[in-house]
Design an enzyme around this catalytic site. Structure first.
Site, PDB file in Angstrom:
ATOM      1  N   ASP A 187      35.027  -3.489  32.928  1.00 20.69           N
ATOM      2  CA  ASP A 187      34.040  -4.249  32.151  1.00 20.69           C
ATOM      3  C   ASP A 187      34.407  -4.277  30.667  1.00 20.69           C
ATOM      4  O   ASP A 187      35.050  -3.360  30.162  1.00 20.69           O
ATOM      5  CB  ASP A 187      32.656  -3.592  32.338  1.00 20.69           C
ATOM      6  CG  ASP A 187      31.531  -4.518  31.915  1.00 20.69           C
ATOM      7  OD1 ASP A 187      31.781  -5.709  31.668  1.00 20.69           O
ATOM      8  OD2 ASP A 187      30.385  -4.038  31.811  1.00 20.69           O
ATOM      9  N   HIS A 247      39.970 -11.631  29.543  1.00 23.73           N
ATOM     10  CA  HIS A 247      40.297 -11.483  30.966  1.00 23.73           C
ATOM     11  C   HIS A 247      41.810 -11.394  31.163  1.00 23.73           C
ATOM     12  O   HIS A 247      42.293 -10.632  31.996  1.00 23.73           O
ATOM     13  CB  HIS A 247      39.743 -12.665  31.765  1.00 23.73           C
ATOM     14  CG  HIS A 247      38.233 -12.710  31.772  1.00 23.73           C
ATOM     15  ND1 HIS A 247      37.474 -11.590  32.025  1.00 23.73           N
ATOM     16  CD2 HIS A 247      37.353 -13.723  31.563  1.00 23.73           C
ATOM     17  CE1 HIS A 247      36.186 -11.915  31.964  1.00 23.73           C
ATOM     18  NE2 HIS A 247      36.082 -13.196  31.686  1.00 23.73           N
ATOM     19  N   LEU A 272      50.115   4.123  47.562  1.00 24.56           N
ATOM     20  CA  LEU A 272      48.789   3.789  47.029  1.00 24.56           C
ATOM     21  C   LEU A 272      48.242   2.493  47.638  1.00 24.56           C
ATOM     22  O   LEU A 272      48.955   1.488  47.707  1.00 24.56           O
ATOM     23  CB  LEU A 272      48.913   3.624  45.504  1.00 24.56           C
ATOM     24  CG  LEU A 272      47.670   3.130  44.773  1.00 24.56           C
ATOM     25  CD1 LEU A 272      46.630   4.229  44.663  1.00 24.56           C
ATOM     26  CD2 LEU A 272      48.019   2.623  43.373  1.00 24.56           C
TER      27      LEU A 272
END
Ligand code: FPP
Length: 254
Positions: free
Chosen positions: A34, A51, A145
């Site tokens: 965020d 972004h 991962l």
């Protein structure tokens, strides 16, 4: 707050953190990324610049998680509520998975990372879903991962869908009410093949869950930082893991 102050004073945040212990690393870390918009606004830039810079932070966090031996990393990239944003911003966000994967897929493959996604695929543009599915296909046999993108994801919808499925099975006589338990419910969620997150990180100083993994976060440790997502680094990730390691997890027991 402190690091924001450092930034305001024109200094960078401290460059070093104590290294977390490698034998107590959370298996699953979930992140609410965020603050992209506010990061851009502070610099007089359009929100999409936030972004775009936020996209670049993903690579740093994947590297940091991989280095520590985290097994699952879930990133909240687009929520079912994010459609309410202006069309230009939504269009830009929808292009990011493709852009990210064009730049990063080779490194992800080389790092043995397995790409995964959770969310409603049907409303996503074909270029978004094609890019993610291609990455999933190319990394499906990787054993390192698991990088799980929550894309067009909303936890309430996820739970409603699960409940409808369970109700349907009861109605058809394939399931009795007694068979409904936490394990069954968990198995119907979009994260059914992942353990619940051990640690949730949210950046930008907001202290809420925003419809993110509400079922799965029941016993997760929560760590909030004022740092905006585009400036989140490996040092912040290590700090979050370090704080996690200092917590006593009791899961409701003593
Ligand atoms: C929240 O910040 C962030 C988002 C809604 C988008 C997060 C997406 C990325 C970081 C990049 C995604 C990339 C890939 C590869 C999936 P905000 O816009 O709500 O910030 P604000 O609260 O400061 O306005």
């Amino acid at each position: 707050m402190i690091s924001r102050l450092w930034t305001k004073l024109g200094k960078s945040s401290p460059q070093k953190a104590e290294m977390p212990q490698l034998d107590k690393v959370p298996d699953h870390v979930a992140i609410i990324m965020d603050g992209n918009g506010r990061w851009a606004k502070d610099r007089g830039l359009p929100r999409i610049a936030g972004h775009h810079t936020g996209m670049k932070a993903i690579n740093r966090v994947v590297r940091a998680a991989d280095k520590l031996g985290v097994k699952y990393l879930t990133l909240y990239a687009f929520s079912t509520e994010n459609w309410k944003r202006p069309k230009d911003e939504v269009d830009f966000l929808m292009r990011l998975p493709q852009q990210f994967l064009e730049i990063e897929l080779e490194e992800l493959i080389q790092k043995n990372v397995k790409v995964r996604m959770m969310g409603n695929k049907t409303d996503l543009p074909s270029y978004t879903i094609d890019a993610v599915e291609q990455a999933m296909e190319k990394t499906k046999d990787n054993t390192g991962l698991v990088l799980n993108f929550a894309l067009n994801y909303g936890s309430r919808k996820e739970m409603i869908d699960a409940i409808k499925e369970i109700a349907g099975e009861v109605k058809d006589g394939h399931l009795s009410l007694e068979q409904i338990d936490e394990q069954l419910m968990g198995g119907k969620l979009l994260s059914s093949d992942l353990p619940d997150p051990d640690l949730l990180i949210r950046t930008s100083g907001e202290l809420r869950l925003s419809n993110f993994m509400l079922w799965q976060l029941a016993y997760s440790e929560l760590w909030f930082t004022d740092i905006y997502w585009p400036e989140f680094t490996e040092i912040h990730f290590q700090e979050a893991v370090l704080q996690y390691q200092r917590r006593k997890r009791r899961f409701g027991g003593l």
